[in-house]
Motif scaffolding. Structure first.
Motif, PDB file in Angstrom:
ATOM      1  N   LYS A   1      -3.465   3.289  -0.020  1.00  0.00           N
ATOM      2  CA  LYS A   1      -4.026   2.879  -1.303  1.00  0.00           C
ATOM      3  C   LYS A   1      -3.248   1.659  -1.797  1.00  0.00           C
ATOM      4  CE  LYS A   1      -2.720   4.745  -5.168  1.00  0.00           C
ATOM      5  NZ  LYS A   1      -2.454   5.713  -6.260  1.00  0.00           N
TER       6      LYS A   1
ATOM      7  N   TYR B   1     -19.798   5.281   3.692  1.00  0.00           N
ATOM      8  CA  TYR B   1     -19.214   4.590   2.558  1.00  0.00           C
ATOM      9  C   TYR B   1     -20.249   4.477   1.453  1.00  0.00           C
ATOM     10  CZ  TYR B   1     -21.794   0.732   4.628  1.00  0.00           C
ATOM     11  OH  TYR B   1     -22.794  -0.044   5.149  1.00  0.00           O
TER      12      TYR B   1
ATOM     13  N   GLN C   1      -3.512  -0.356  -9.764  1.00  0.00           N
ATOM     14  CA  GLN C   1      -3.162   0.998  -9.351  1.00  0.00           C
ATOM     15  C   GLN C   1      -1.656   1.183  -9.216  1.00  0.00           C
ATOM     16  OE1 GLN C   1      -6.179   3.291  -7.041  1.00  0.00           O
ATOM     17  NE2 GLN C   1      -6.615   1.301  -6.120  1.00  0.00           N
TER      18      GLN C   1
ATOM     19  N   LYS D   1      -8.622  -6.546  -1.338  1.00  0.00           N
ATOM     20  CA  LYS D   1      -8.005  -5.258  -1.054  1.00  0.00           C
ATOM     21  C   LYS D   1      -8.898  -4.412  -0.171  1.00  0.00           C
ATOM     22  CE  LYS D   1      -9.621  -2.244  -4.789  1.00  0.00           C
ATOM     23  NZ  LYS D   1      -9.182  -1.411  -5.934  1.00  0.00           N
TER      24      LYS D   1
ATOM     25  N   TYR E   1       0.849  -1.185   0.000  1.00  0.00           N
ATOM     26  CA  TYR E   1       0.000   0.000   0.000  1.00  0.00           C
ATOM     27  C   TYR E   1       0.889   1.242   0.000  1.00  0.00           C
ATOM     28  CZ  TYR E   1      -4.068  -2.845   1.471  1.00  0.00           C
ATOM     29  OH  TYR E   1      -5.094  -3.767   1.545  1.00  0.00           O
TER      30      TYR E   1
ATOM     31  N   THR F   1     -21.296   1.914  -1.811  1.00  0.00           N
ATOM     32  CA  THR F   1     -21.090   0.653  -2.507  1.00  0.00           C
ATOM     33  C   THR F   1     -22.401   0.187  -3.105  1.00  0.00           C
ATOM     34  OG1 THR F   1     -20.278  -1.620  -2.285  1.00  0.00           O
ATOM     35  CG2 THR F   1     -21.516  -0.722  -0.426  1.00  0.00           C
TER      36      THR F   1
ATOM     37  N   ARG G   1     -14.040  -3.702   2.575  1.00  0.00           N
ATOM     38  CA  ARG G   1     -13.536  -4.829   1.779  1.00  0.00           C
ATOM     39  C   ARG G   1     -14.704  -5.603   1.213  1.00  0.00           C
ATOM     40  NH1 ARG G   1     -11.375 -10.633   3.204  1.00  0.00           N
ATOM     41  NH2 ARG G   1     -13.043 -11.101   1.760  1.00  0.00           N
TER      42      ARG G   1
ATOM     43  N   THR H   1     -10.165  -0.673   0.988  1.00  0.00           N
ATOM     44  CA  THR H   1     -10.328   0.713   0.565  1.00  0.00           C
ATOM     45  C   THR H   1     -10.487   1.550   1.822  1.00  0.00           C
ATOM     46  OG1 THR H   1     -11.383   0.063  -1.512  1.00  0.00           O
ATOM     47  CG2 THR H   1     -11.713   2.330  -0.767  1.00  0.00           C
TER      48      THR H   1
ATOM     49  N   ALA I   1     -17.034   1.553  -8.203  1.00  0.00           N
ATOM     50  CA  ALA I   1     -15.965   1.468  -7.216  1.00  0.00           C
ATOM     51  C   ALA I   1     -16.471   1.950  -5.855  1.00  0.00           C
ATOM     52  CB  ALA I   1     -14.767   2.288  -7.649  1.00  0.00           C
ATOM     53  N   GLN I   2     -15.920   1.345  -4.820  1.00  0.00           N
ATOM     54  CA  GLN I   2     -16.334   1.723  -3.480  1.00  0.00           C
ATOM     55  C   GLN I   2     -15.542   2.937  -2.998  1.00  0.00           C
ATOM     56  OE1 GLN I   2     -15.206  -1.503  -4.177  1.00  0.00           O
ATOM     57  NE2 GLN I   2     -17.275  -2.211  -4.602  1.00  0.00           N
ATOM     58  N   THR I   3     -16.187   3.765  -2.198  1.00  0.00           N
ATOM     59  CA  THR I   3     -15.515   4.903  -1.574  1.00  0.00           C
ATOM     60  C   THR I   3     -15.825   4.928  -0.088  1.00  0.00           C
ATOM     61  OG1 THR I   3     -17.341   6.396  -2.041  1.00  0.00           O
ATOM     62  CG2 THR I   3     -15.574   6.313  -3.671  1.00  0.00           C
TER      63      THR I   3
END
Lengths: 116, 115
Positions: free
Chosen positions: A44, B25, A59, B102, A35, B27, B95, B104, B1-3
């Protein structure tokens, strides 16, 4: 149980130089993550490995960043050449395996990179 | 995409008091995990608490508890009986339940404990 190890802890370089970071995950952990954490932002994901294969590198700035995980254990992240905007903390994390069940990610202490 | 959004860059609380950190969030997924991570000045990220979206019951870990509002896409962290060792950056993270593992992350909240 030893945690995720990273080295060096700190690195200062000039722009256009090269730099490499090393990560040793928790023993037996199949999945390894790198990350990037820029000051004031959350981490990230740059790249995710499962064993020695790449799962996600969407990314990763591939024109200057590269990463490898030889033999599915240690990993190296390289930047060549570095830019000012690469100044950040680079965090390595590992988890036991990827899949549908939950696997906690364990983080290393990070490498703080300053590009002058 | 998630934020993931954390709207409180900094918070402070008196020692032994209670503080709540906010996280929202976005999603389109119905199954996912939410996390709160703590990052002390030494920089090693530590998992504080996690919540599975399919569970209605809010997660609790000792002095840490969450208020998970799935419909509102809200996930706040409550720290009770705040201690000096709680001072850190706190990150909310998302996640997906399936596929890529991954995380976020939000931008974090710096928590200061006032003695």
């Amino acid at each position: 149980e030893a945690g995720v190890a990273q080295s060096p802890r700190y690195k200062i370089i000039e722009k256009r130089q090269s730099v490499a970071f090393w990560c040793n995950p928790i023993s037996g952990h199949a999945t390894l993550y790198w990350y990037q954490q820029i000051l004031g932002q959350g981490p990230k994901l740059l790249i995710q490995f499962q064993n020695n294969g790449v799962v996600d590198d969407s990314q990763l700035p591939k024109d200057r960043f590269s990463a490898e995980r030889l033999k599915g254990v240690d990993s190296t992240l390289k930047i060549q050449p570095a830019k000012l905007e690469d100044s950040a903390v680079y965090l390595c994390a590992s988890s036991s395996l990827a899949g549908h069940s939950y696997n906690e990610q364990f983080f290393g202490p990070g490498t703080r990179l300053t590009v002058l | 995409a998630q934020t993931v959004t954390q709207s409180q860059p900094e918070m402070s609380v008196q020692e032994a008091e209670t503080v709540t950190l906010s996280c929202t969030y976005d999603t389109s997924e119905s199954d996912y995990y939410l996390f709160w991570y703590k990052q002390p000045p030494s920089r090693q990220m530590i998992l504080v608490i996690r919540q599975e979206a399919y569970k209605q019951q809010n997660a609790t870990e000792n002095r840490f508890s969450v208020n998970f509002q799935k419909a509102a896409k809200s996930f706040s962290l409550k720290i009770s009986d705040s201690q000096l060792g709680d001072a850190a950056m706190y990150f909310c993270a998302y996640r997906s339940f399936f596929g890529n593992e991954k995380l976020t992350f939000g931008t974090g909240t710096r928590l200061t404990i006032i003695p």
